[in-house]
Design a protein around this motif. Structure first.
Motif, PDB file in Angstrom:
ATOM      1  N   ASN A  42       0.804  -1.217   0.000  1.00  0.00           N
ATOM      2  CA  ASN A  42       0.000   0.000   0.000  1.00  0.00           C
ATOM      3  C   ASN A  42       0.840   1.272   0.000  1.00  0.00           C
ATOM      4  O   ASN A  42       0.334   2.345  -0.343  1.00  0.00           O
ATOM      5  CB  ASN A  42      -0.924  -0.002   1.231  1.00  0.00           C
ATOM      6  N   ALA A  43       2.114   1.193   0.362  1.00  0.00           N
ATOM      7  CA  ALA A  43       2.951   2.402   0.419  1.00  0.00           C
ATOM      8  C   ALA A  43       2.960   3.095  -0.941  1.00  0.00           C
ATOM      9  O   ALA A  43       3.036   2.435  -1.986  1.00  0.00           O
ATOM     10  CB  ALA A  43       4.375   2.032   0.828  1.00  0.00           C
ATOM     11  N   GLY A  44       2.868   4.416  -0.931  1.00  0.00           N
ATOM     12  CA  GLY A  44       2.819   5.138  -2.201  1.00  0.00           C
ATOM     13  C   GLY A  44       3.373   6.541  -2.106  1.00  0.00           C
ATOM     14  O   GLY A  44       3.482   7.119  -1.022  1.00  0.00           O
ATOM     15  N   ALA A  45       3.753   7.081  -3.265  1.00  0.00           N
ATOM     16  CA  ALA A  45       4.261   8.454  -3.356  1.00  0.00           C
ATOM     17  C   ALA A  45       3.665   9.100  -4.596  1.00  0.00           C
ATOM     18  O   ALA A  45       3.418   8.424  -5.612  1.00  0.00           O
ATOM     19  CB  ALA A  45       5.788   8.459  -3.434  1.00  0.00           C
ATOM     20  N   LEU A  46       3.447  10.415  -4.532  1.00  0.00           N
ATOM     21  CA  LEU A  46       2.776  11.134  -5.618  1.00  0.00           C
ATOM     22  C   LEU A  46       3.283  12.559  -5.660  1.00  0.00           C
ATOM     23  O   LEU A  46       3.597  13.154  -4.627  1.00  0.00           O
ATOM     24  CB  LEU A  46       1.259  11.089  -5.377  1.00  0.00           C
ATOM     25  N   GLU A  47       3.355  13.121  -6.869  1.00  0.00           N
ATOM     26  CA  GLU A  47       3.577  14.555  -7.021  1.00  0.00           C
ATOM     27  C   GLU A  47       2.771  15.049  -8.209  1.00  0.00           C
ATOM     28  O   GLU A  47       2.792  14.434  -9.281  1.00  0.00           O
ATOM     29  CB  GLU A  47       5.054  14.898  -7.219  1.00  0.00           C
ATOM     30  N   PHE A  48       2.058  16.147  -7.995  1.00  0.00           N
ATOM     31  CA  PHE A  48       1.254  16.775  -9.035  1.00  0.00           C
ATOM     32  C   PHE A  48       2.063  17.914  -9.630  1.00  0.00           C
ATOM     33  O   PHE A  48       2.278  18.948  -8.990  1.00  0.00           O
ATOM     34  CB  PHE A  48      -0.053  17.290  -8.417  1.00  0.00           C
ATOM     35  N   THR A  49       2.570  17.708 -10.854  1.00  0.00           N
ATOM     36  CA  THR A  49       3.427  18.720 -11.475  1.00  0.00           C
ATOM     37  C   THR A  49       3.579  18.412 -12.954  1.00  0.00           C
ATOM     38  O   THR A  49       3.216  17.315 -13.411  1.00  0.00           O
ATOM     39  CB  THR A  49       4.820  18.740 -10.801  1.00  0.00           C
ATOM     40  N   LEU A  50       4.111  19.354 -13.705  1.00  0.00           N
ATOM     41  CA  LEU A  50       4.430  19.118 -15.104  1.00  0.00           C
ATOM     42  C   LEU A  50       5.668  18.223 -15.189  1.00  0.00           C
ATOM     43  O   LEU A  50       6.673  18.478 -14.516  1.00  0.00           O
ATOM     44  CB  LEU A  50       4.689  20.433 -15.821  1.00  0.00           C
ATOM     45  N   PHE A  51       5.618  17.197 -15.999  1.00  0.00           N
ATOM     46  CA  PHE A  51       6.727  16.244 -16.067  1.00  0.00           C
ATOM     47  C   PHE A  51       8.024  16.928 -16.491  1.00  0.00           C
ATOM     48  O   PHE A  51       9.105  16.606 -15.979  1.00  0.00           O
ATOM     49  CB  PHE A  51       6.389  15.106 -17.035  1.00  0.00           C
ATOM     50  N   ALA A  52       7.942  17.894 -17.411  1.00  0.00           N
ATOM     51  CA  ALA A  52       9.143  18.586 -17.895  1.00  0.00           C
ATOM     52  C   ALA A  52       9.843  19.373 -16.794  1.00  0.00           C
ATOM     53  O   ALA A  52      11.023  19.700 -16.912  1.00  0.00           O
ATOM     54  CB  ALA A  52       8.788  19.525 -19.048  1.00  0.00           C
ATOM     55  N   GLU A  53       9.106  19.670 -15.713  1.00  0.00           N
ATOM     56  CA  GLU A  53       9.675  20.450 -14.615  1.00  0.00           C
ATOM     57  C   GLU A  53       9.934  19.607 -13.366  1.00  0.00           C
ATOM     58  O   GLU A  53      10.410  20.124 -12.351  1.00  0.00           O
ATOM     59  CB  GLU A  53       8.734  21.609 -14.268  1.00  0.00           C
ATOM     60  N   GLN A  54       9.639  18.320 -13.429  1.00  0.00           N
ATOM     61  CA  GLN A  54       9.755  17.472 -12.238  1.00  0.00           C
ATOM     62  C   GLN A  54      11.218  17.120 -11.966  1.00  0.00           C
ATOM     63  O   GLN A  54      11.974  16.773 -12.872  1.00  0.00           O
ATOM     64  CB  GLN A  54       8.933  16.200 -12.418  1.00  0.00           C
TER      65      GLN A  54
ATOM     66  N   GLN B   2     -10.340  19.027 -19.186  1.00  0.00           N
ATOM     67  CA  GLN B   2      -9.829  18.805 -17.841  1.00  0.00           C
ATOM     68  C   GLN B   2      -8.310  18.957 -17.802  1.00  0.00           C
ATOM     69  O   GLN B   2      -7.753  19.527 -16.860  1.00  0.00           O
ATOM     70  CB  GLN B   2     -10.234  17.416 -17.357  1.00  0.00           C
ATOM     71  N   ASN B   3      -7.650  18.468 -18.842  1.00  0.00           N
ATOM     72  CA  ASN B   3      -6.193  18.562 -18.884  1.00  0.00           C
ATOM     73  C   ASN B   3      -5.714  20.020 -18.834  1.00  0.00           C
ATOM     74  O   ASN B   3      -4.707  20.329 -18.196  1.00  0.00           O
ATOM     75  CB  ASN B   3      -5.659  17.902 -20.159  1.00  0.00           C
ATOM     76  N   ALA B   4      -6.429  20.909 -19.523  1.00  0.00           N
ATOM     77  CA  ALA B   4      -6.044  22.320 -19.535  1.00  0.00           C
ATOM     78  C   ALA B   4      -6.121  22.915 -18.128  1.00  0.00           C
ATOM     79  O   ALA B   4      -5.244  23.684 -17.712  1.00  0.00           O
ATOM     80  CB  ALA B   4      -6.937  23.094 -20.495  1.00  0.00           C
ATOM     81  N   VAL B   5      -7.170  22.554 -17.400  1.00  0.00           N
ATOM     82  CA  VAL B   5      -7.314  23.028 -16.017  1.00  0.00           C
ATOM     83  C   VAL B   5      -6.195  22.470 -15.151  1.00  0.00           C
ATOM     84  O   VAL B   5      -5.585  23.181 -14.348  1.00  0.00           O
ATOM     85  CB  VAL B   5      -8.692  22.631 -15.452  1.00  0.00           C
ATOM     86  N   MET B   6      -5.889  21.184 -15.314  1.00  0.00           N
ATOM     87  CA  MET B   6      -4.851  20.544 -14.511  1.00  0.00           C
ATOM     88  C   MET B   6      -3.488  21.184 -14.762  1.00  0.00           C
ATOM     89  O   MET B   6      -2.712  21.418 -13.827  1.00  0.00           O
ATOM     90  CB  MET B   6      -4.834  19.038 -14.785  1.00  0.00           C
ATOM     91  N   ARG B   7      -3.205  21.489 -16.020  1.00  0.00           N
ATOM     92  CA  ARG B   7      -1.922  22.140 -16.336  1.00  0.00           C
ATOM     93  C   ARG B   7      -1.828  23.508 -15.669  1.00  0.00           C
ATOM     94  O   ARG B   7      -0.758  23.905 -15.187  1.00  0.00           O
ATOM     95  CB  ARG B   7      -1.741  22.255 -17.848  1.00  0.00           C
ATOM     96  N   ARG B   8      -2.947  24.225 -15.633  1.00  0.00           N
ATOM     97  CA  ARG B   8      -2.950  25.555 -15.007  1.00  0.00           C
ATOM     98  C   ARG B   8      -2.604  25.452 -13.525  1.00  0.00           C
ATOM     99  O   ARG B   8      -1.805  26.227 -13.004  1.00  0.00           O
ATOM    100  CB  ARG B   8      -4.305  26.229 -15.220  1.00  0.00           C
ATOM    101  N   TYR B   9      -3.197  24.494 -12.841  1.00  0.00           N
ATOM    102  CA  TYR B   9      -2.903  24.319 -11.414  1.00  0.00           C
ATOM    103  C   TYR B   9      -1.491  23.821 -11.200  1.00  0.00           C
ATOM    104  O   TYR B   9      -0.803  24.225 -10.246  1.00  0.00           O
ATOM    105  CB  TYR B   9      -3.909  23.332 -10.783  1.00  0.00           C
ATOM    106  N   ALA B  10      -1.009  22.922 -12.078  1.00  0.00           N
ATOM    107  CA  ALA B  10       0.327  22.379 -11.929  1.00  0.00           C
ATOM    108  C   ALA B  10       1.395  23.447 -12.110  1.00  0.00           C
ATOM    109  O   ALA B  10       2.502  23.341 -11.564  1.00  0.00           O
ATOM    110  CB  ALA B  10       0.556  21.250 -12.937  1.00  0.00           C
ATOM    111  N   GLN B  11       1.086  24.503 -12.875  1.00  0.00           N
ATOM    112  CA  GLN B  11       2.038  25.584 -13.118  1.00  0.00           C
ATOM    113  C   GLN B  11       1.992  26.665 -12.053  1.00  0.00           C
ATOM    114  O   GLN B  11       2.869  27.508 -11.990  1.00  0.00           O
ATOM    115  CB  GLN B  11       1.762  26.218 -14.487  1.00  0.00           C
ATOM    116  N   SER B  12       0.942  26.629 -11.217  1.00  0.00           N
ATOM    117  CA  SER B  12       0.749  27.711 -10.245  1.00  0.00           C
ATOM    118  C   SER B  12       1.675  27.567  -9.033  1.00  0.00           C
ATOM    119  O   SER B  12       2.231  26.502  -8.784  1.00  0.00           O
ATOM    120  CB  SER B  12      -0.701  27.722  -9.770  1.00  0.00           C
TER     121      SER B  12
END
Length: 265
Positions: A89-101, A255-265
């Motif tokens: 069950n252990a997990g890790a996550l990051e919400f971000t643009l892949f090019a900037e990760q 939805q992707n456009a909205v997600m990119r906006r939040y990921a860049q904020s």
């Protein structure tokens, strides 16, 4: 599977979903080895389970470290008298643009979500095969069937975990050892930070409390299920994506456009 007296090693037990899974299993009489990196959080979960009362042992460790994986398995076997079920069950996550990760973060996500569970399973599997029975439960995600923008590393790791589960299940056919893959949709736990929660509200992403996911995991284990997808319509779209991915591409474009906006904020 009858969970009364079942000996279970649960990773990620100190997190929101892990603690909910532990409580649901303990309520059905399972004996638990709770593994995680945060001793204080593990202590809190164990105290709550023991007050039920239930048998709960603590194993502080990191599944990305080879020596700690071995110690985790040996400690669980010693404390429980063996292992019947491993729940990865252990997990890790990051919400971000892949090019900037950060590349180090990409490695950490893949290590935690895919390589760690694979290698921990490899440590447990010989013991299960000698017993001639047991089960490995891998906690995946809807994101492991539908690739989501700005969760690229996370999605990739969960796609891999789903493939691992399917291949290992076929390899173990007839051995008495089963493999279950559980794919929840987004859950309301601390793994999703404030930015993710704000984005989820704007795109109307369905999210479940950890208790709902935990109940689904326990049902899948009790029923010896091969796969369980949690939540509708996400479970439907996961299957649709396998058949008609370009149709899902179009459905997710806004939805992707909205997600990119939040990921860049």
């Amino acid at each position: 599977m009858n969970l009364e007296g079942c000996r279970i090693l649960l990773t990620g037990a100190s997190g929101g979903l892990g603690s909910a899974i532990a409580e649901s299993l303990a309520a059905r009489g399972a004996r638990l080895a709770l593994a995680g990196r945060r001793r204080d959080a593990l202590d809190t979960v164990a105290r709550r389970l023991r007050s039920m009362p239930a048998q709960a042992h603590i194993i502080e460790g990191d599944i990305t470290d080879a020596a700690q994986r071995r110690e985790m398995v040996e400690s669980a076997r010693a404390q429980l008298g063996g292992i019947d079920v491993l729940i990865n069950n252990a997990g890790a996550l990051e919400f971000t643009l892949f090019a900037e990760q950060d590349p180090a973060t990409i490695e950490r996500i893949v290590q935690t979500n895919l390589l760690g569970p694979m290698l921990l399973t490899r440590e447990v599997l010989p013991h299960l095969l000698v017993q001639g029975e047991g089960r490995v439960v891998n906690i995946g995600s809807t994101f492991g069937t539908i690739g989501f923008a700005c969760f690229t590393s996370y999605s990739a790791s969960k796609f891999g975990l789903r493939g691992f589960s399917e291949a290992l299940r076929r390899e173990l056919d007839g051995s008495g050892v089963g493999v279950t893959y559980v794919a929840p949709r987004a859950a309301r736990t601390a793994i999703n930070n404030g930015t993710v929660m704000a984005m989820a509200r704007e795109v109307k992403m369905n999210m479940d409390p950890p208790e709902v996911v935990a109940q689904a995991v326990v049902r899948a284990l009790q029923q010896d299920r091969d796969e369980a997808y949690v939540g509708f319509p996400e479970s439907f779209f996961a299957r649709l994506n396998a058949l008609l991915p370009r149709l899902v591409d179009r459905a997710l474009r806004g939805q992707n456009a909205v997600m990119r906006r939040y990921a860049q904020s």
